[in-house]
Design a protein around this motif. Sequence first.
Motif, PDB file in Angstrom:
ATOM      1  N   GLY A 121       0.792  -1.229   0.000  1.00 13.39           N
ATOM      2  CA  GLY A 121       0.000   0.000   0.000  1.00 13.39           C
ATOM      3  C   GLY A 121       0.818   1.269   0.000  1.00 13.39           C
ATOM      4  N   LYS A 122       2.072   1.193  -0.406  1.00 12.65           N
ATOM      5  CA  LYS A 122       2.944   2.374  -0.370  1.00 12.65           C
ATOM      6  C   LYS A 122       2.411   3.551  -1.181  1.00 12.65           C
ATOM      7  CE  LYS A 122       7.750   3.899  -0.771  1.00 12.65           C
ATOM      8  NZ  LYS A 122       7.320   5.256  -0.807  1.00 12.65           N
ATOM      9  N   PRO A 123       1.882   3.350  -2.383  1.00  9.54           N
ATOM     10  CA  PRO A 123       1.352   4.512  -3.109  1.00  9.54           C
ATOM     11  C   PRO A 123       0.244   5.235  -2.339  1.00  9.54           C
ATOM     12  CG  PRO A 123       1.616   2.651  -4.600  1.00  9.54           C
ATOM     13  CD  PRO A 123       1.851   2.137  -3.208  1.00  9.54           C
ATOM     14  N   TRP A 124      -0.599   4.491  -1.641  1.00 17.76           N
ATOM     15  CA  TRP A 124      -1.663   5.103  -0.843  1.00 17.76           C
ATOM     16  C   TRP A 124      -1.064   5.809   0.377  1.00 17.76           C
ATOM     17  CZ3 TRP A 124      -2.144   0.881  -3.793  1.00 17.76           C
ATOM     18  CH2 TRP A 124      -3.250   0.812  -4.645  1.00 17.76           C
ATOM     19  N   ASP A 125      -0.096   5.159   1.023  1.00 13.70           N
ATOM     20  CA  ASP A 125       0.561   5.796   2.169  1.00 13.70           C
ATOM     21  C   ASP A 125       1.234   7.095   1.755  1.00 13.70           C
ATOM     22  OD1 ASP A 125      -0.212   3.852   3.992  1.00 13.70           O
ATOM     23  OD2 ASP A 125       1.657   2.709   3.799  1.00 13.70           O
TER      24      ASP A 125
END
Length: 164
Positions: free
Chosen positions: A138-142
């Motif tokens: 979920g890095k892009p969302w984080d």
Amino acid sequence: MTTRGVLYVHSAPRALCPHVEWAVAGVLGVRVQLDWIRQPAAPGTWRSEFSWKGRAGTASQLASALRGWDLLRFEVTAEPCPTAEGERYSSTPGLGIFHAVTGMHGDILIPEDRLRAALARSKRGESDLEAEIASLLGKPWDDELESFRHAGEGAPVRWLHQVV
């Protein structure tokens, strides 16, 4: 079996705020009136957060009720309970919705079939393994939500309890 979690509405246009309350009330089965405060990370938007208690699966129902609304950024978390793992949903207008299963310490648990698929795509040259793993975590969302999270530090959390 009951669990509890938190809904973080990171940013919503003022006109959308009552609709968010109605959607959440529809899932929880109780009247909901959120305390909205201005979101400094996106002038002209509002933020709110509250804790809820309900059946396992409530987090997914909340995320489903809120997904797809343009200009709405939110996260829903649920703690693990004896019958279900924890969950985390993140949503942004540009990325859509992200779902992760979480363990008792909040770590994201990635199923082995998703890891095998990411590795296979990387081996075929279709993608970069590091980017695949970042997406699974979920890095892009984080990355997109981080400024909204910091802007909300110190905001009050309100507990709402669902009768089960």
